[in-house]
Design an enzyme around this catalytic site. Sequence first.
Site, PDB file in Angstrom:
ATOM      1  CG  ASP A 180     -21.252  13.494  -3.735  1.00  0.00           C
ATOM      2  OD1 ASP A 180     -20.717  12.578  -4.371  1.00  0.00           O
ATOM      3  OD2 ASP A 180     -22.484  13.518  -3.489  1.00  0.00           O
ATOM      4  CG  HIS A 227     -23.482  11.159  -6.382  1.00  0.00           C
ATOM      5  ND1 HIS A 227     -23.452  11.288  -5.020  1.00  0.00           N
ATOM      6  CD2 HIS A 227     -24.454  10.241  -6.660  1.00  0.00           C
ATOM      7  CE1 HIS A 227     -24.376  10.494  -4.487  1.00  0.00           C
ATOM      8  NE2 HIS A 227     -24.992   9.850  -5.467  1.00  0.00           N
ATOM      9  CB  CYS A 280     -24.013   6.913  -7.782  1.00  0.00           C
ATOM     10  SG  CYS A 280     -25.276   6.250  -6.700  1.00  0.00           S
ATOM     11  CE1 TYR A 281     -27.329   2.731  -6.464  1.00  0.00           C
ATOM     12  CE2 TYR A 281     -29.116   4.313  -6.563  1.00  0.00           C
ATOM     13  CZ  TYR A 281     -28.278   3.504  -5.831  1.00  0.00           C
ATOM     14  OH  TYR A 281     -28.374   3.462  -4.465  1.00  0.00           O
ATOM     15  CG  ASP A 294     -28.983  11.460  -5.653  1.00  0.00           C
ATOM     16  OD1 ASP A 294     -29.782  11.275  -6.562  1.00  0.00           O
ATOM     17  OD2 ASP A 294     -29.197  11.125  -4.473  1.00  0.00           O
ATOM     18  CG  HIS A 318     -28.881  -1.631  -3.538  1.00  0.00           C
ATOM     19  ND1 HIS A 318     -27.868  -0.954  -4.169  1.00  0.00           N
ATOM     20  CD2 HIS A 318     -29.655  -0.681  -2.947  1.00  0.00           C
ATOM     21  CE1 HIS A 318     -28.018   0.346  -3.969  1.00  0.00           C
ATOM     22  NE2 HIS A 318     -29.097   0.537  -3.229  1.00  0.00           N
ATOM     23  CE  LYS A 329     -34.541   4.000  -1.327  1.00  0.00           C
ATOM     24  NZ  LYS A 329     -34.581   4.564  -0.022  1.00  0.00           N
ATOM     25  CG  ASP A 365     -28.231   8.258  -6.684  1.00  0.00           C
ATOM     26  OD1 ASP A 365     -27.378   8.879  -7.347  1.00  0.00           O
ATOM     27  OD2 ASP A 365     -28.077   7.969  -5.486  1.00  0.00           O
ATOM     28  NE  ARG A 408     -32.710   0.465  -1.520  1.00  0.00           N
ATOM     29  CZ  ARG A 408     -32.856   0.491  -0.219  1.00  0.00           C
ATOM     30  NH1 ARG A 408     -33.447  -0.493   0.406  1.00  0.00           N
ATOM     31  NH2 ARG A 408     -32.420   1.514   0.475  1.00  0.00           N
TER      32      ARG A 408
HETATM   33  C1  LIG Z   1     -17.025  -1.343  -4.658  1.00  0.00           C
HETATM   34  C2  LIG Z   1     -18.078  -0.487  -4.081  1.00  0.00           C
HETATM   35  C3  LIG Z   1     -17.731   0.901  -3.669  1.00  0.00           C
HETATM   36  C4  LIG Z   1     -19.317  -0.932  -3.987  1.00  0.00           C
HETATM   37  C5  LIG Z   1     -20.468  -0.143  -3.460  1.00  0.00           C
HETATM   38  C6  LIG Z   1     -21.722  -0.755  -3.915  1.00  0.00           C
HETATM   39  C7  LIG Z   1     -22.929   0.042  -3.481  1.00  0.00           C
HETATM   40  C8  LIG Z   1     -23.186   1.369  -4.105  1.00  0.00           C
HETATM   41  C9  LIG Z   1     -23.748  -0.484  -2.602  1.00  0.00           C
HETATM   42  C10 LIG Z   1     -24.974   0.201  -2.218  1.00  0.00           C
HETATM   43  C11 LIG Z   1     -25.189   0.209  -0.754  1.00  0.00           C
HETATM   44  C12 LIG Z   1     -26.618   0.593  -0.418  1.00  0.00           C
HETATM   45  C13 LIG Z   1     -27.506  -0.465   0.119  1.00  0.00           C
HETATM   46  C14 LIG Z   1     -27.030   1.814  -0.585  1.00  0.00           C
HETATM   47  C15 LIG Z   1     -28.426   2.208  -0.292  1.00  0.00           C
HETATM   48  O1  LIG Z   1     -28.399   3.479   0.094  1.00  0.00           O
HETATM   49  P1  LIG Z   1     -29.737   4.371   0.021  1.00  0.00           P
HETATM   50  O2  LIG Z   1     -30.865   3.666   0.688  1.00  0.00           O
HETATM   51  O3  LIG Z   1     -29.370   5.720   0.519  1.00  0.00           O
HETATM   52  O4  LIG Z   1     -29.920   4.463  -1.542  1.00  0.00           O
HETATM   53  P2  LIG Z   1     -31.152   4.034  -2.464  1.00  0.00           P
HETATM   54  O5  LIG Z   1     -32.328   4.786  -1.985  1.00  0.00           O
HETATM   55  O6  LIG Z   1     -30.722   4.472  -3.825  1.00  0.00           O
HETATM   56  O7  LIG Z   1     -31.283   2.547  -2.364  1.00  0.00           O
HETATM   57 ZN   LIG Z   2     -26.013   7.967  -5.289  1.00  0.00          ZN
END
Ligand SMILES: CC(C)=CCC/C(C)=C/CC/C(C)=C/COP(=O)(O)OP(=O)(O)O
Ligand SMILES: [Zn+2]
Length: 518
Positions: free
Chosen positions: A455, A458, A340-341, A448, A290, A335, A338, A332
């Site tokens: 928010d 983001h 934030c990535y 996002d 991830h 998916k 977004d 990942r």
């Molecule tokens: C230092 C710090 C704050 C680190 C955070 C690192 C971070 C963002 C980790 C991600 C956690 C995670 C598995 C989210 C999946 O959410 P989801 O399934 O809702 O999102 P997705 O569909 O985009 O994978």
């Molecule tokens: Zn996000």
Amino acid sequence: MESPSPMTSSATITQRDQLMVEMKVAEIYHLFASLPHHAQTLMLELQRDNHVEFLTKGLKQLGPNYGVLDANRPWLCYWILHSIALLGDFIDCKLENDTVDFLNRCQLPHLATTYAAVNSLITLGGERALSSINREKLHGFLLRMKDPSGGFRTKIRRSSAIEVDLTWVLNRRTSYVKINVVVSDYSYMPKIAEAARVVWLFLLCSMSLADLSLHLVLRSWLGLYLCLPQLPTISFPCGEMDVRACYTAISVASVLDILDYELVQNVGNYILSCQTYEGGIAGEPGSEAHGGYTFCGLATMILINEVERLDLPSLLEWVVFRQGVECGFQGRINKLVDGCYSFWQGGACALMQRLHSVVVGQLHAKVKKTVENTDSIQTPNLSDLENVPGASSTGSGGMPITDSVLKLSDIGFSFIKEQIELDPLFHSIALQQYILLCSQVQDGGFRDKPGKQRDHYHTCYCLSGLSVSQHCWSKDVDCSPLPKAIFGPYSNLLERTHPLFNIVLDRYHEAHDFFSGQ
Ligand SMILES: CC(C)=CCC/C(C)=C/CC/C(C)=C/COP(=O)(O)OP(=O)(O)O
Ligand SMILES: [Zn+2]
């Protein structure tokens, strides 16, 4: 490297979800392309004032006196303060003082909260904020959060050093009380043994008491017997152990100049066990790669000088392919994109850009190994491979290994001083396009993706990703980006963030001078 067996991603988006997002994004880009030049410029403009207003309002709403200490508040502080700093703005003195006071109450006992509080205080900067951080206490706390396996746990659980647990054991013939005394602090053992004899007498006299009252009476009696007004408490590390916890611990220790080999021991082994067959890094061993954890794992390995232990060519391949047709990044495989990535994946790309020589060295070794294992008549001359540019022996962060003893806390400082040899490893202009046209909310804040609400989380990570993508063309950290590196007007340019700590660079330097001089 321990990896789960190859399988499709556990993520579950449907083709319909993916098409819906692609269509919404395409609609925005189509509208943009159809506009006259002046209207396009307006649409691309970073709405600085609106963002600052949205953020300042959010910070004020956390107050007025920051009464409740819940786990999200330090995070909100960091997301807001860091966003304001990236935008080159400041908060007023009163709000700053209230924020420093509040953050000081958050430094313990949660790792992630500590990271957010420390990064916020560094972002505020100045003598009052920086000197309020108790580094010695924090070092002790970080050591206590360490798991023998090498990882870190996120929380401290406080519990009584002596737990008295009574169980009535009933069977057909007998009825008796089983007393379980759990002693976590062994210095009480001799006294407890001495007490046991008296407890037995006490119990004989109390058989008629109900279970609960007997429990309470016995517990307070034990306290009295040991001459303690209250039974002592003891702290245990608990909560999840994951790559994020490792990153927050190591990042805080590094930025405060308290990183030592005791803290670092076995951390590399733990992170290494989280790199998956996909190339990216998972939150814990056996999970799926991830973006959030890939950033955390990569940054941690750089900070502890063990980055060359990761399989960097596979990590690079995994991360660059997370940028999709929408121009933004997904977290990942399989998916949705977004905003934030933009930082988690864009930031990982920016780190990789500085690891050029280590990547080339690893590729070189891979090719050499394949060639040695192949009985082909077309075997290239191995000596040719020695001359691949950048295939030199380096330590972490592409830094040359020297004979002098490495001071761990200096790594974060020297990492950004090196000249960058490579161009960006992702499409930085496309990413800016996604952030400005799809994530930016014109009234202030970021989201996002189109259709979602803005928010502070983001807003922070879209702005951090925007900063990374604007500055990644500058080969030298002291050079301003050329206009062609900025999508939209040059006035969109944000402050530069340190890619390992995600703290605005001049605030990082102030903190570095402050703590390394102490
Ligand atoms: C230092 C710090 C704050 C680190 C955070 C690192 C971070 C963002 C980790 C991600 C956690 C995670 C598995 C989210 C999946 O959410 P989801 O399934 O809702 O999102 P997705 O569909 O985009 O994978
Ligand atoms: Zn996000």
